[in-house]
Design a protein around this motif. Structure first.
Motif, PDB file in Angstrom:
ATOM      1  N   SER A 163       0.821  -1.214   0.000  1.00  0.00           N
ATOM      2  CA  SER A 163       0.000   0.000   0.000  1.00  0.00           C
ATOM      3  C   SER A 163       0.858   1.267   0.000  1.00  0.00           C
ATOM      4  CB  SER A 163      -0.945   0.003   1.197  1.00  0.00           C
ATOM      5  OG  SER A 163      -0.221   0.046   2.415  1.00  0.00           O
ATOM      6  N   LYS A 164       2.056   1.175   0.565  1.00  0.00           N
ATOM      7  CA  LYS A 164       2.963   2.324   0.561  1.00  0.00           C
ATOM      8  C   LYS A 164       3.430   2.630  -0.859  1.00  0.00           C
ATOM      9  CE  LYS A 164       2.993   2.789   5.065  1.00  0.00           C
ATOM     10  NZ  LYS A 164       2.368   3.967   5.714  1.00  0.00           N
ATOM     11  N   THR A 201       1.732   1.812  -3.687  1.00  0.00           N
ATOM     12  CA  THR A 201       0.607   2.281  -4.502  1.00  0.00           C
ATOM     13  C   THR A 201       0.150   3.689  -4.127  1.00  0.00           C
ATOM     14  OG1 THR A 201      -0.955   1.182  -3.013  1.00  0.00           O
ATOM     15  CG2 THR A 201      -0.223  -0.056  -4.940  1.00  0.00           C
ATOM     16  N   SER A 202       0.489   4.153  -2.938  1.00  0.00           N
ATOM     17  CA  SER A 202       0.037   5.482  -2.501  1.00  0.00           C
ATOM     18  C   SER A 202       1.038   6.590  -2.816  1.00  0.00           C
ATOM     19  CB  SER A 202      -0.251   5.471  -0.999  1.00  0.00           C
ATOM     20  OG  SER A 202       0.917   5.190  -0.256  1.00  0.00           O
ATOM     21  N   LEU A 203       2.182   6.250  -3.398  1.00  0.00           N
ATOM     22  CA  LEU A 203       3.167   7.276  -3.745  1.00  0.00           C
ATOM     23  C   LEU A 203       2.586   8.261  -4.756  1.00  0.00           C
ATOM     24  CD1 LEU A 203       6.451   5.188  -4.192  1.00  0.00           C
ATOM     25  CD2 LEU A 203       5.805   6.611  -2.239  1.00  0.00           C
ATOM     26  N   LYS A 204       2.859   9.566  -4.524  1.00  0.00           N
ATOM     27  CA  LYS A 204       2.386  10.600  -5.437  1.00  0.00           C
ATOM     28  C   LYS A 204       3.467  11.662  -5.637  1.00  0.00           C
ATOM     29  CE  LYS A 204      -2.521  10.071  -4.268  1.00  0.00           C
ATOM     30  NZ  LYS A 204      -3.750  10.748  -3.737  1.00  0.00           N
ATOM     31  N   ARG A 264       6.363   0.667  -9.898  1.00  0.00           N
ATOM     32  CA  ARG A 264       5.720   1.813 -10.544  1.00  0.00           C
ATOM     33  C   ARG A 264       6.819   2.578 -11.275  1.00  0.00           C
ATOM     34  NH1 ARG A 264       2.148   5.105  -6.393  1.00  0.00           N
ATOM     35  NH2 ARG A 264       1.522   6.189  -8.306  1.00  0.00           N
ATOM     36  N   CYS A 279       1.886  -1.765 -10.513  1.00  0.00           N
ATOM     37  CA  CYS A 279       0.645  -1.437  -9.800  1.00  0.00           C
ATOM     38  C   CYS A 279       0.307   0.053  -9.877  1.00  0.00           C
ATOM     39  CB  CYS A 279       0.690  -1.928  -8.355  1.00  0.00           C
ATOM     40  SG  CYS A 279       2.207  -1.590  -7.467  1.00  0.00           S
ATOM     41  N   SER A 280       0.171   0.552 -11.107  1.00  0.00           N
ATOM     42  CA  SER A 280      -0.411   1.863 -11.343  1.00  0.00           C
ATOM     43  C   SER A 280      -1.918   1.751 -11.171  1.00  0.00           C
ATOM     44  CB  SER A 280      -0.089   2.328 -12.761  1.00  0.00           C
ATOM     45  OG  SER A 280      -0.684   1.442 -13.706  1.00  0.00           O
ATOM     46  N   SER A 281      -2.642   2.829 -11.382  1.00  0.00           N
ATOM     47  CA  SER A 281      -4.095   2.779 -11.232  1.00  0.00           C
ATOM     48  C   SER A 281      -4.733   1.859 -12.274  1.00  0.00           C
ATOM     49  CB  SER A 281      -4.685   4.189 -11.337  1.00  0.00           C
ATOM     50  OG  SER A 281      -4.358   4.778 -12.592  1.00  0.00           O
TER      51      SER A 281
END
Length: 295
Positions: free
Chosen positions: A180-181, A183-186, A223, A262-264
């Motif tokens: 989850s860490k 996938t939550s990177l922005k 990613r 695991c992009s959107s």
């Protein structure tokens, strides 16, 4: 001028997943400025241009020219747009001159590219691409500390490597890090561009170990961020896996691996390191749009 154009979702068996690429069939070479204008108009991470060789048509020819353009520039290697290009040749009904030419008749097609010859063959419902292997080398974290901070914040980093051939920086998160860490990177694209403006780095891969005992059993996740090419995040990236495959093969002691970006949109890649030092990348593709570009 009329150009046959397609949109293909690569590295997926579902529409609107994977990585979309535009694919154009080019009868005669165009000016570079026109290639770039078309790619900017399509506004996808890559637009691929297939050109005929030896006056063969797209149905019977086995060798083609292939170039890839982002909305901002040409790139030397692109996996998902190569997969998309092969899908168009193998799967699509196209009209060059009457009558209709249906599917490419060859078991293997060869693309002449800036990265040399790339072969793609059919295997069941998948397409297998013969790609170079770009194993990265360890990178001093201190030299890129500001960039690392902008990308992963305070997450624990296990390794940082760099591929000089592809100009990609690879950041591996610690095994203790939860998916989850990742996938939550922005990361902020403008911040990355401000921090790295030397031209040494053209893309950043963030990766972590997968859960091979689970179903479907991914060996690693990743990613990919490339604002230097005008791509804040690329959904599924074949060229990044030419870097990842060498790293994870050594870490896991495996030559065959299943990877998930695991992009959107998400996408799945099967990888196999070959004895000749190259890499097979397998994936599926869905053609979702067929039309004519009028210029």
């Amino acid at each position: 001028m009329e150009i046959s154009i397609f949109t293909v979702d690569a590295f997926t068996n579902l529409p609107f997943k994977g990585n979309p690429a535009a694919v154009c069939l080019i009868e005669n070479e165009l000016q570079d400025e026109l290639y770039q204008s078309i790619a900017a108009e399509m506004n996808l991470s890559e637009t691929a241009f297939i050109t005929r060789r030896n006056s063969m048509d797209f149905s019977s020819g086995a060798r083609f020219g292939l170039r890839w353009f982002t909305p901002k520039s040409e790139v030397p290697l692109c996996g998902h747009a190569t997969l998309a290009s092969a899908a168009v040749l193998f799967y699509i009904k196209v009209r060059n001159t009457p009558p209709y030419m249906i599917n490419n008749v060859n078991p293997v097609v060869v693309f002449e590219t800036l990265s040399g010859e790339l072969n793609v063959r059919q295997h069941g419902e998948s397409l297998i691409m013969d790609f170079p292997l770009n194993k990265p080398k360890p990178q001093d974290q201190h030299e890129v500390k500001d960039l690392l901070k902008a990308i992963v914040g305070d997450l624990t980093i296990q390794d940082v490597c760099y591929s000089e051939t592809t100009k990609k920086l690879m950041v591996c998160l610690a095994d203790t890090c939860d998916r989850s860490k990742l996938t939550s990177l922005k990361p902020e694209p403008d911040a990355l561009l401000r921090i790295e403006s030397t031209g040494k780095i053209k893309g950043v891969i963030v990766t972590m170990k997968g859960a091979p005992t689970a179903h479907p059993g991914y060996d690693f996740y990743s990613r990919y961020f490339a604002p230097w090419f005008g791509i804040p995040e690329d959904p599924v990236t074949g060229s990044a896996h030419t870097v990842l495959a060498g790293y994870w093969s050594e870490k896991l002691g495996k030559k065959k691996m299943l990877a998930y970006q695991c992009s959107s949109r998400g996408g799945e890649l099967e990888l196999e390191l070959r004895d000749d030092g190259r890499l097979d990348i397998s994936g599926r593709a869905q053609i979702i749009l067929q039309g004519t570009l009028k210029i």
